[in-house]
Design an enzyme around this catalytic site. Structure first.
Site, PDB file in Angstrom:
ATOM      1  N   LYS C  80       6.029   6.928   6.333  1.00 41.60           N
ATOM      2  CA  LYS C  80       6.982   5.899   6.810  1.00 41.60           C
ATOM      3  C   LYS C  80       8.146   6.602   7.488  1.00 41.60           C
ATOM      4  CE  LYS C  80       9.635   1.968   5.022  1.00 41.60           C
ATOM      5  NZ  LYS C  80       9.942   1.204   3.807  1.00 41.60           N
ATOM      6  N   SER C 155       9.004  -3.568   4.198  1.00 42.49           N
ATOM      7  CA  SER C 155       9.294  -2.817   5.398  1.00 42.49           C
ATOM      8  C   SER C 155       8.305  -1.679   5.678  1.00 42.49           C
ATOM      9  CB  SER C 155      10.708  -2.236   5.324  1.00 42.49           C
ATOM     10  OG  SER C 155      10.841  -1.418   4.193  1.00 42.49           O
ATOM     11  N   SER C 179       8.996  -3.397  -0.634  1.00 46.22           N
ATOM     12  CA  SER C 179       8.565  -2.893   0.659  1.00 46.22           C
ATOM     13  C   SER C 179       7.311  -2.041   0.689  1.00 46.22           C
ATOM     14  CB  SER C 179       9.709  -2.106   1.323  1.00 46.22           C
ATOM     15  OG  SER C 179      10.717  -3.018   1.705  1.00 46.22           O
TER      16      SER C 179
END
Lengths: 95, 493, 495
Positions: C80, C155, C179
């Protein structure tokens, strides 16, 4: 609690966010919706309850006073939008 | 007491840079004077993803200081973020302590040997730890004004010490700062060097004015840019009269005007308005979620208390009681710091007579250190040798003035003992008959002086000393004088 | 061999027995990335040369007989784009950091580097991790490989989609309010948020410090355990890092207790907002767990309806402060100065214009909300109050865990929603976090694994939550469950 446009302007200044008139208006509406939503918390009886800042409560995390090498100056300045190889440069601090 | 129509009320905020080797929340060096941005890392640069880890030594220094200042040490202390935007504050917040500072209350006693003010107890409100900001330097290049930022200093540990508004005069303020600085040097927690910025002071000042039987307070002024104790004294003196003039002009009391920040201009000798705090900054303090609290036990505090060195106030008193020094002399030695205090005591323990050791230190040792710009260690005249020298003088083996020659010789040669130096200089005790013979000669050769003495001029015989020394360098001037007087007075001559 | 259908554990076994090289594995996934990445907007940055170089190094070491190579050496990982890496930019999905190259590696990155895991690339995310749909990224919305008109969730949407599209066998995400778990559920993969402090946050761009955790994502729980063995553990650079000994997660994976007590949260399973298909999938999961030795009972978490409001005070407060460092002074984006006009305060203008231009709308909203809730006069009513409610929420969990060992329930109230559907309605978006934020507020370990599909074929996730430090148990139960249903890596069928 109700949020006035003056409130939002003050908040935006505290947060150093320059907003246009239109943005101020639309953010005001959205922030008001969110604030109304979180106002539910007022209904909870929290008398005598210790606030919980940390998810897992530790204490006394301490490091020995020993110098360790940091970043070279070049690396430290490497992402700076404006520098003179020695220092970071920003528009003047006045007053 | 002062005849001024007001009472000057002063509170001081002192920032002490603690002499840890590394910074408060990262392990970058705190060394002073290095090239810009060479003592930085992701943490003190405030780079994304960096996290703080607390320096154990900073806590130890803060506790040590708090104990010496008679403060309460918090058994539970935590870290808070003070949020504001400034280029020397890379994270956009300063990690500090808001509602649970490590030290609360406490006091420091001050007095003035010359009696400029009555001895008093200055109380503290609190002392807390916080990280220092970086340095911002104004720079004009091609008409464009910029600030240049050096973050070497960012993250250095500061202990912010805040007094109650207990001080009542510039002299008290200076004395307080002097004593506080001495104490901090004794504790060895800071270099306390105002020129290098390891000791900084801001003052909060106002006047209390009696009006129709009530007391009116003027608005408070914060004074910054005080770069020496002398500047503090001068600035407070100036500010007192400025505020009085302003009061006479506008009669505005506290609350009628926001708190002002004024900077001291040492060149012009005035304070100038920096900014009016119209809207007090909203720092939005909240507990720092990246740091965990510090808890201290009774055992921790007991141990710290046990390790505390003797503080200057206690040493001053003890020297008067234990060694019968005069208060003034005790104060001179203590004010020089622990190194000299320990030097003095070692000399006395080695047999040197306390009063004589004290005057030798004040007159000779300190003078030399100052002339040569040396430290005690660099001077290399051990306490034991000073003990030997003062013992010899006390015993009469050498008089004070020749003693200075012995001292000089011993300084030059670290291996030379007192006895060897005395011998090398040819100092011998002059026996009584030799002395008698010498005095008779002098009086015989100086009839004029004798007659002047008989006529009532007590100092007439002083001129004989030089001659005496020429005849016999070992003649003790005092003994020569006394014997000559005796001879004349007794009618033997 | 279609490595997209292999678990990381299987790839690892094949690498160890030299049936395949790390270079071949890397090339396989690079080829899939070149075919499918653009359509789903999964990777923000891929460095082909770098990943092949890293893979080649592992191959050379293995050929040379290096016995130090760990289980995941040569298994590529997608990261990420919120974790700081020195060898590729860390954009945080934001204009602010579009060109930012961190001068240091975070701890998790350093551990994975030391473990010999090549970087498949940095994945798309909601800007600064603020969002539940990966729609606020400056690189554009991520698309769900199961239905390109729908969001991946967020996210960590890029990391979840990366697995769902078969572009890497392992991924790393972060979880502040769900997330990792929510996008895992939306994309039909597994994701784990460890106990707070179990994995270091040093080098992870902070959103909400007391809630953020880094966690692994993969198809199989077995792979999550392998990853946890690498990335977890005490870090002296993170003051909130747990000092406790960590167990061997892989070693203990098959040691789930024969019998265990499962709690179902009454307030959540009976909620009106819970989609009927999702509810059915959860009930079926409970049946499977019963066959595995679970003793299922109802528990109550009376303050669960306050999870989301408490979270949406605490997280923005912390974020508003964490993001203050983005001011254009020392790194990152700086707005161009206004031509001609002479400002009263050029510095304040620089700050305000930089931050206004550098941050997207959701980030600005949360900064303002946090600033408001911390400001003088509002602190007690909002921030302090939320922290008190947080303790009550944690006490609810503590009480429940006296009677049960694991809580099982839906990860999300719905399946993946359409792109654009909620992006203009912040409160609606926030309510998607209904079931996930509790674990962040209380610091608990929480796992989401696929447990079914909706009528239209959208993945559904089931969430397992445990006591603080019961990470191993949560993974054991999850693993047991996957074994019981015969779960295999199931990427979405892409054309």
């Amino acid at each position: 609690m109700s949020l006035s446009p003056t409130d939002v302007e003050r908040i935006a200044h505290l947060a150093r966010l320059q907003l246009s008139e239109a943005e101020l208006a639309s953010y005001s509406v959205q922030l008001q919706a969110i604030v109304t939503f979180v106002d539910q918390l007022q209904a909870v009886d929290t008398a005598g309850i210790e606030p919980m800042v940390h998810a897992i409560e530790l204490s006394n995390v301490l490091a020995a006073d020993e110098v360790r090498e940091g970043l070279s100056r070049d690396l430290a300045l490497s992402n700076s939008p404006d520098h003179d190889d020695e220092c970071f440069r920003v528009p003047a601090v006045l007053g | 007491m002062n005849a001024a129509p007001y009472t000057l009320v002063i509170g001081l905020e002192v920032h002490v840079q603690l002499k840890t080797k590394s910074k408060l929340f990262c392990r970058c060096s705190t060394e002073f004077g290095r090239p810009p941005n060479t003592q930085v890392c992701p943490v003190c640069l405030g780079l994304p993803g960096a996290l703080p880890v607390l320096n154990r030594q900073a806590i130890d220094y803060a506790v040590r200081t708090g104990l010496a200042l008679n403060s309460e040490i918090a058994k539970f202390t935590k870290w808070d973020r003070k949020n504001y935007f400034y280029p020397d504050l890379p994270k956009g917040y300063q990690t500090s302590q808001f509602d649970l500072p490590i030290c609360s209350r406490g006091f420091l006693d001050i007095s003035d040997s010359k009696g400029a003010f009555e001895p008093k107890r200055v109380r503290f409100i609190r002392a807390h730890l916080e990280e220092d900001a970086g340095k911002s330097m104004h720079d004009e290049v091609a008409g464009k004004a910029d600030s240049r930022i050096d973050l070497n200093r960012a993250g250095t540990p500061l202990l912010e010490i805040v007094t109650e508004p207990d001080l009542r005069s510039p002299q008290e303020a200076k004395a307080f700062l002097t004593e506080l600085r001495l104490l901090l040097l004794y504790l060895d927690v800071s270099d306390c060097n105002m020129q290098e910025g390891s000791l900084r002071c801001d003052a909060n000042v106002n006047l209390h004015i009696p009006v129709d039987g009530k007391t009116v307070a003027t608005p408070i002024t914060e004074i910054k840019n005080l770069n020496s104790f002398r500047a503090v004294e001068r600035a407070l003196t100036y500010e007192a009269s400025r505020q009085w003039d302003q009061w006479c002009n506008d009669h505005i009391a506290i609350g009628g005007r926001p708190k002002q920040t004024r900077g001291w201009d040492d060149v012009q000798g005035v304070t100038t308005l920096q900014r009016e705090k119209e809207e007090a900054s909203d720092y939005r303090y909240f507990p720092c979620p990246d740091l965990v609290p510090v808890t201290l036990t009774d055992a921790d505090l007991g141990k710290a208390r046990g390790e505390l060195c003797e503080l200057p106030a206690a040493t001053r008193t003890r020297f008067v009681q234990q060694y019968e020094l005069k208060e003034y002399d005790s104060d001179v030695i203590v004010s020089q710091g622990r190194e000299l205090v320990e030097y003095f005591e070692r000399a006395v323990v080695a047999g040197g007579p306390a009063k004589r050791v004290s005057s030798w230190i004040q007159q000779d040792i300190l003078r030399l250190l100052n002339e040569r710009q040396q430290s005690l260690t660099q001077l290399g005249f051990s306490a034991e040798r000073l003990a030997d020298l003062t013992k010899a003088i006390e015993a009469g083996a050498v008089d004070t003035s020749r003693g200075k020659e012995v001292f000089a010789k011993m300084l030059d040669d670290a291996a030379l003992s007192v006895a060897a130096a005395i011998e090398a200089l040819g100092i011998k005790a002059v026996d009584d008959s030799e002395l008698m013979e010498l005095c008779r000669q002098l009086l015989a050769e100086n009839a004029k002086a004798v007659n002047e003495y008989r006529a009532g001029n007590a100092k007439a015989l002083g001129a004989l000393i030089g001659q005496a020394k020429k005849k016999n360098p070992n003649a003790d001037p005092r003994k020569v004088q006394d014997l000559c007087k005796q001879l004349i007075d007794s009618g033997a001559v | 061999m279609e490595w997209q259908f292999a678990s990381a554990a299987e790839i690892s076994r094949q690498l160890c027995s030299k049936q395949v090289s790390a270079t071949e594995i890397a090339k396989y996934f690079l080829s899939r990335i070149s075919k499918h990445n653009q359509a789903f907007n999964i990777f923000v940055h891929v460095d082909e040369e770098l990943v092949l170089k890293q893979a080649a190094e592992i191959d050379a070491r293995r050929a040379g007989g290096d016995i130090e190579l760990g289980a995941l050496a040569g298994v590529p990982v997608a990261i990420k784009d919120l974790l700081c890496t020195t060898d590729m930019p860390t954009t945080c999905g934001s204009r602010f950091c579009e060109k930012y190259v961190s001068p240091y590696d975070g701890t998790v990155i350093a551990k994975m580097r030391a473990a010999g895991m090549p970087w498949m690339g940095k994945t798309n995310l909601d800007e600064f991790a603020m969002g539940g749909s990966t729609e606020t990224s400056i690189f554009g919305a991520g698309r769900n490989p199961w239905d390109a008109q729908r969001t991946t969730g967020g996210s960590s949407g890029g990391s979840a989609a990366c697995l769902a599209a078969g572009l890497a066998p392992l991924a790393i995400g972060t979880d502040t309010g769900g997330s990792i778990r929510q996008p895992a559920a939306f994309c039909g993969v597994s994701g784990f948020k460890p106990t707070y402090g179990r994995v270091s946050r040093y080098g992870v761009v902070a959103f909400a410090s007391s809630l953020d955790q880094v966690g692994p994502m993969a198809h199989m729980v077995e792979d999550l355990a392998l990853a946890m063995d690498v990335i977890s553990g005490h870090d002296p650079l993170d003051s909130t890092s747990l000092p406790h000994e960590k167990p061997g997660y892989t070693a203990s994976l098959s040691q789930a207790p024969q019998r265990f007590r499962v709690g179902v949260v009454r307030e959540q399973i009976e909620s009106d907002g819970l989609n009927a298909e999702v509810k059915q999938a959860i009930l079926r999961t409970l049946d499977v767990l019963k066959e595995c030795g679970a003793d299922v009972r109802e528990v109550s978490l009376p303050h669960s309806k306050y999870w989301v409001p408490a979270y949406y005070v605490i997280a923005p407060c912390e974020a508003s402060s964490n993001l203050s460092r983005f001011d254009g002074a020392h790194f990152g984006f700086r707005a161009e100065p206004l031509e001609g006009k002479k400002s009263k305060s050029p510095l304040v203008e620089m700050y305000s214009r930089t931050r206004a231009q550098g941050f997207g709308a959701e980030v600005k909203r949360r900064i303002m909300l946090g600033t408001y809730a911390l400001s003088s006069g509002y602190y007690d009513a909002y921030y302090l109050k939320a922290l008190q409610v947080r303790r009550l929420i944690r006490q609810d969990f503590d009480r429940a865990f006296e009677d049960v060992d694991i809580l099982v329930g839906p990860t999300t109230p719905n399946t993946a929603f359409k792109i654009g559907e909620k992006v203009d309605d912040p409160v609606q978006m926030y309510l998607e976090d209904l079931y996930t934020v509790g674990a962040n507020l209380a610091g608990l370990p929480a796992l989401s694994v696929p447990c079914g599909r909706s009528q239209v074929g959208l993945p559904i996730g089931v969430q397992f939550q445990g006591r603080p430090l019961d990470d191993a148990l949560v993974l054991q139960i999850g693993h047991r469950y996957q074994q019981a249903i015969g779960w295999r890596p199931t990427p979405a069928p892409l054309s």
